[in-house]
Write a protein that holds these residues in place. Structure first.
Motif, PDB file in Angstrom:
ATOM      1  N   ALA A  93       0.993  -0.988  -0.117  1.00 14.64           N
ATOM      2  CA  ALA A  93       0.043  -0.007  -0.126  1.00 14.64           C
ATOM      3  C   ALA A  93       0.892   1.395   0.124  1.00 14.64           C
ATOM      4  O   ALA A  93       0.512   2.231  -0.694  1.00 14.64           O
ATOM      5  N   PHE A  94       2.196   1.088   0.917  1.00 19.08           N
ATOM      6  CA  PHE A  94       2.994   2.420   0.933  1.00 19.08           C
ATOM      7  C   PHE A  94       3.550   2.547  -0.558  1.00 19.08           C
ATOM      8  O   PHE A  94       3.523   3.832  -1.171  1.00 19.08           O
ATOM      9  N   PHE A  95       3.929   1.357  -1.172  1.00 20.99           N
ATOM     10  CA  PHE A  95       4.560   1.548  -2.314  1.00 20.99           C
ATOM     11  C   PHE A  95       3.628   2.152  -3.426  1.00 20.99           C
ATOM     12  O   PHE A  95       3.778   3.054  -4.342  1.00 20.99           O
ATOM     13  N   LEU A  96       2.475   1.647  -3.745  1.00 16.60           N
ATOM     14  CA  LEU A  96       1.279   2.070  -4.533  1.00 16.60           C
ATOM     15  C   LEU A  96       1.181   3.595  -4.354  1.00 16.60           C
ATOM     16  O   LEU A  96       0.676   4.444  -5.284  1.00 16.60           O
ATOM     17  N   GLY A  97       1.026   3.884  -2.900  1.00 21.69           N
ATOM     18  CA  GLY A  97       0.835   5.334  -2.752  1.00 21.69           C
ATOM     19  C   GLY A  97       1.811   6.225  -3.491  1.00 21.69           C
ATOM     20  O   GLY A  97       1.695   7.326  -3.682  1.00 21.69           O
ATOM     21  N   LEU A  98       3.180   5.686  -3.206  1.00 19.06           N
ATOM     22  CA  LEU A  98       4.162   6.487  -3.643  1.00 19.06           C
ATOM     23  C   LEU A  98       4.119   6.857  -5.228  1.00 19.06           C
ATOM     24  O   LEU A  98       4.602   7.800  -5.844  1.00 19.06           O
ATOM     25  N   LEU A  99       3.473   5.878  -6.042  1.00 18.86           N
ATOM     26  CA  LEU A  99       3.323   5.813  -7.620  1.00 18.86           C
ATOM     27  C   LEU A  99       1.942   6.663  -7.920  1.00 18.86           C
ATOM     28  O   LEU A  99       1.999   6.688  -9.182  1.00 18.86           O
ATOM     29  N   HIS A 100       1.079   6.764  -7.145  1.00 24.40           N
ATOM     30  CA  HIS A 100      -0.320   7.202  -7.449  1.00 24.40           C
ATOM     31  C   HIS A 100      -0.626   8.592  -7.440  1.00 24.40           C
ATOM     32  O   HIS A 100      -0.443   9.211  -6.272  1.00 24.40           O
ATOM     33  N   ASN A 101      -0.677   9.418  -8.590  1.00 27.72           N
ATOM     34  CA  ASN A 101      -0.952  10.787  -8.527  1.00 27.72           C
ATOM     35  C   ASN A 101      -2.234  11.189  -9.006  1.00 27.72           C
ATOM     36  O   ASN A 101      -2.570  12.352  -9.245  1.00 27.72           O
ATOM     37  N   ALA A 139     -11.559  10.666  -1.970  1.00 27.16           N
ATOM     38  CA  ALA A 139     -10.842  11.267  -2.857  1.00 27.16           C
ATOM     39  C   ALA A 139      -9.508  12.020  -2.431  1.00 27.16           C
ATOM     40  O   ALA A 139      -9.692  12.592  -1.305  1.00 27.16           O
ATOM     41  N   ASN A 140      -8.476  11.937  -3.322  1.00 22.87           N
ATOM     42  CA  ASN A 140      -7.219  12.993  -2.769  1.00 22.87           C
ATOM     43  C   ASN A 140      -6.663  12.365  -1.665  1.00 22.87           C
ATOM     44  O   ASN A 140      -5.735  13.091  -1.004  1.00 22.87           O
ATOM     45  N   ARG A 141      -6.879  11.078  -1.108  1.00 19.52           N
ATOM     46  CA  ARG A 141      -6.204  10.622   0.081  1.00 19.52           C
ATOM     47  C   ARG A 141      -4.959   9.479  -0.350  1.00 19.52           C
ATOM     48  O   ARG A 141      -4.310   8.936   0.481  1.00 19.52           O
ATOM     49  N   GLY A 142      -5.036   9.329  -1.875  1.00 17.88           N
ATOM     50  CA  GLY A 142      -3.677   8.510  -2.124  1.00 17.88           C
ATOM     51  C   GLY A 142      -4.168   6.960  -1.757  1.00 17.88           C
ATOM     52  O   GLY A 142      -5.026   6.539  -2.182  1.00 17.88           O
ATOM     53  N   ALA A 143      -3.175   6.411  -1.041  1.00 16.50           N
ATOM     54  CA  ALA A 143      -3.380   4.734  -0.763  1.00 16.50           C
ATOM     55  C   ALA A 143      -3.803   4.616   0.596  1.00 16.50           C
ATOM     56  O   ALA A 143      -3.291   5.169   1.405  1.00 16.50           O
ATOM     57  N   LEU A 144      -4.922   3.678   0.810  1.00 21.28           N
ATOM     58  CA  LEU A 144      -5.676   3.569   2.108  1.00 21.28           C
ATOM     59  C   LEU A 144      -5.565   2.192   2.149  1.00 21.28           C
ATOM     60  O   LEU A 144      -5.482   1.236   1.209  1.00 21.28           O
ATOM     61  N   VAL A 145      -5.706   1.669   3.271  1.00 21.97           N
ATOM     62  CA  VAL A 145      -5.972   0.259   3.614  1.00 21.97           C
ATOM     63  C   VAL A 145      -7.139   0.063   4.529  1.00 21.97           C
ATOM     64  O   VAL A 145      -7.345   0.737   5.642  1.00 21.97           O
ATOM     65  N   VAL A 146      -7.958  -1.066   4.252  1.00 20.07           N
ATOM     66  CA  VAL A 146      -9.379  -1.028   4.881  1.00 20.07           C
ATOM     67  C   VAL A 146      -9.365  -2.593   5.319  1.00 20.07           C
ATOM     68  O   VAL A 146      -9.577  -3.522   4.473  1.00 20.07           O
ATOM     69  N   LEU A 147      -9.390  -2.798   6.640  1.00 19.14           N
ATOM     70  CA  LEU A 147      -9.865  -4.132   7.065  1.00 19.14           C
ATOM     71  C   LEU A 147     -10.335  -3.933   8.278  1.00 19.14           C
ATOM     72  O   LEU A 147     -10.136  -3.070   9.137  1.00 19.14           O
ATOM     73  N   ASN A 148     -11.236  -5.122   8.711  1.00 20.41           N
ATOM     74  CA  ASN A 148     -11.878  -5.187  10.033  1.00 20.41           C
ATOM     75  C   ASN A 148     -12.474  -3.630  10.327  1.00 20.41           C
ATOM     76  O   ASN A 148     -12.610  -3.109  11.499  1.00 20.41           O
ATOM     77  N   GLU A 150     -12.041  -0.826   9.697  1.00 22.20           N
ATOM     78  CA  GLU A 150     -11.004   0.260  10.005  1.00 22.20           C
ATOM     79  C   GLU A 150     -10.583   0.835   8.674  1.00 22.20           C
ATOM     80  O   GLU A 150     -10.109   0.086   7.583  1.00 22.20           O
ATOM     81  N   ILE A 151     -10.194   2.170   8.500  1.00 20.05           N
ATOM     82  CA  ILE A 151      -9.568   2.913   7.431  1.00 20.05           C
ATOM     83  C   ILE A 151      -8.391   3.543   7.801  1.00 20.05           C
ATOM     84  O   ILE A 151      -8.418   4.348   8.704  1.00 20.05           O
ATOM     85  N   HIS A 152      -7.095   2.939   7.235  1.00 18.01           N
ATOM     86  CA  HIS A 152      -5.845   3.444   7.514  1.00 18.01           C
ATOM     87  C   HIS A 152      -5.107   4.123   6.440  1.00 18.01           C
ATOM     88  O   HIS A 152      -5.368   3.775   5.440  1.00 18.01           O
ATOM     89  N   GLN A 153      -4.189   5.023   6.742  1.00 23.84           N
ATOM     90  CA  GLN A 153      -3.400   5.667   5.917  1.00 23.84           C
ATOM     91  C   GLN A 153      -2.399   4.737   5.445  1.00 23.84           C
ATOM     92  O   GLN A 153      -1.648   4.254   6.556  1.00 23.84           O
ATOM     93  N   ALA A 154      -1.980   4.450   4.334  1.00 21.29           N
ATOM     94  CA  ALA A 154      -0.823   3.647   4.057  1.00 21.29           C
ATOM     95  C   ALA A 154       0.426   3.932   4.829  1.00 21.29           C
ATOM     96  O   ALA A 154       1.185   3.021   5.094  1.00 21.29           O
ATOM     97  N   LEU A 155       0.678   5.245   4.789  1.00 21.84           N
ATOM     98  CA  LEU A 155       1.835   5.614   5.539  1.00 21.84           C
ATOM     99  C   LEU A 155       2.193   5.102   6.846  1.00 21.84           C
ATOM    100  O   LEU A 155       3.374   4.646   7.241  1.00 21.84           O
ATOM    101  N   HIS A 298      10.802  -1.413   6.842  1.00 15.04           N
ATOM    102  CA  HIS A 298      10.677  -1.994   5.507  1.00 15.04           C
ATOM    103  C   HIS A 298       9.878  -0.801   4.863  1.00 15.04           C
ATOM    104  O   HIS A 298      10.217  -1.055   3.455  1.00 15.04           O
ATOM    105  N   LYS A 299       9.346   0.183   5.418  1.00 16.27           N
ATOM    106  CA  LYS A 299       8.831   1.245   4.438  1.00 16.27           C
ATOM    107  C   LYS A 299       9.935   2.161   4.055  1.00 16.27           C
ATOM    108  O   LYS A 299      10.119   2.464   2.864  1.00 16.27           O
TER     109      LYS A 299
END
Length: 325
Positions: A93-101, A139-148, A150-155, A298-299
């Protein structure tokens, strides 16, 4: 009501896994199979599903993820969902966020329980992720992670447990939102502007992660000089400290490759101005290491690998990491 269009990319992982007695589970379900398990999906989005491949999250590669990022960039959807194994969701998710504009968010999800398990969490995670990806506030939040729910910022999100459904946590600041009463609810407004740091065709270079341990020696640190790595992340102790016996090897490394200072302690940033003994963060930064800020080791590896792959100079790499201080 016009429903948003959400494109879903299924890459594999536990959410797609099933198996027989005694054989263990393995990726089997396609994207269409997964969507068929999600009740109420037609009420939240028009879903276009693609299954580029099925494999465990631990086996994903930068090249594969760059291809997925390029596919996402070319898709005119209101939101995108990437479905994969939870072993590496915090990294991918962090990697995809670095590439997503683009303004459309990329939401990464998976499951902690296999598709055939009692109380499998995959269908609920999929519904929450797809609904979140198509929601205007995402919108405009880049990469997110959603499980359980909860909505998390990939960073900030990290996998903190091997088996529980609440395995993912953002220990530096908490979740940015929740999926409650059948809809996503964000705690704070999205930033007004964001930009990708790298092209979605970046080819990350090889970067090693070397972990400092009690009464350890510098053999692994020295070995990276001869193994073809283009950069090193040292996973230091505490606020960013290394044993004194690592310092000669560190100095030799710094003459040849960029070295980033991260910490094995999950919460908090790497310090820069507190401790002054040999091997402390002040001493290491004076020697030339680059502090990783809030990034986990790792990030930090992903960011350094992408920067090197993009041809960044040493100063540009320092400036990139300063964004995360």
């Amino acid at each position: 009501m016009t429903l948003p269009t959400v494109h879903v990319y299924v890459l594999g992982g536990t959410i797609t896994m099933a198996g027989g007695a005694g054989t263990g589970i393995a990726p089997k379900l396609s994207g269409e199979d997964l969507m068929a398990q999600v009740p109420g999906l037609r009420d939240v989005a028009n879903v276009v599903v693609k299954t580029p491949f099925l494999k465990p999250g631990a086996s994903l590669t930068f090249a594969e993820l760059s291809n997925v990022a390029a596919m996402i960039q070319d898709d005119p959807a209101q939101g995108h969902v990437v479905v994969q194994g939870t072993d590496t969701i915090d990294e991918t998710a962090f990697f995809l966020g670095l590439l997503h504009n683009a303004q459309a968010p990329v939401v990464v999800t998976g499951a902690m329980r296999g598709a055939s398990a009692l109380s499998a969490d995959g269908p609920a995670n999929l519904l929450a992720a797809i609904h979140t990806a198509g929601h205007p506030e995402a919108a405009n939040r880049g990469a997110l992670v959603v499980l359980n729910d909860e909505i998390h910022q990939a960073l900030y999100v990290e996998k903190m447990h091997k088996g529980l459904v609440q395995a993912f946590q953002s220990i530096n600041g908490g979740a940015v939102g929740y999926y409650l009463e059948g809809r996503p609810r964000f705690l704070h407004p999205a930033p007004q502007h964001r930009a990708a740091l790298f092209s979605n065709r970046v080819a990350p270079e090889r970067v090693a992660v070397v972990k400092a341990v009690l009464d350890g020696d510098d053999a692994l640190l020295r070995a990276t000089l001869d193994l073809g790595y283009h950069g090193v992340v040292v996973e230091a102790m505490g606020a960013g400290h290394l044993p004194a016996q690592y310092l000669d090897a560190l100095d030799a490394l710094l003459e040849r490759v960029p070295v980033v200072l991260a910490s094995r302690v999950p919460a908090g940033p790497v310090f820069q101005n507190t401790y002054g003994f040999p091997g402390s963060e002040i001493d290491l930064i004076r020697r030339g290491v680059i502090p990783a800020g809030w990034l986990s080791p790792h990030k930090a590896r992903i960011l350094l690998a992408a920067g090197l792959g993009a041809g960044q100079s040493m100063q540009e790499i320092r400036d990139t990491f300063a964004r995360f201080a």
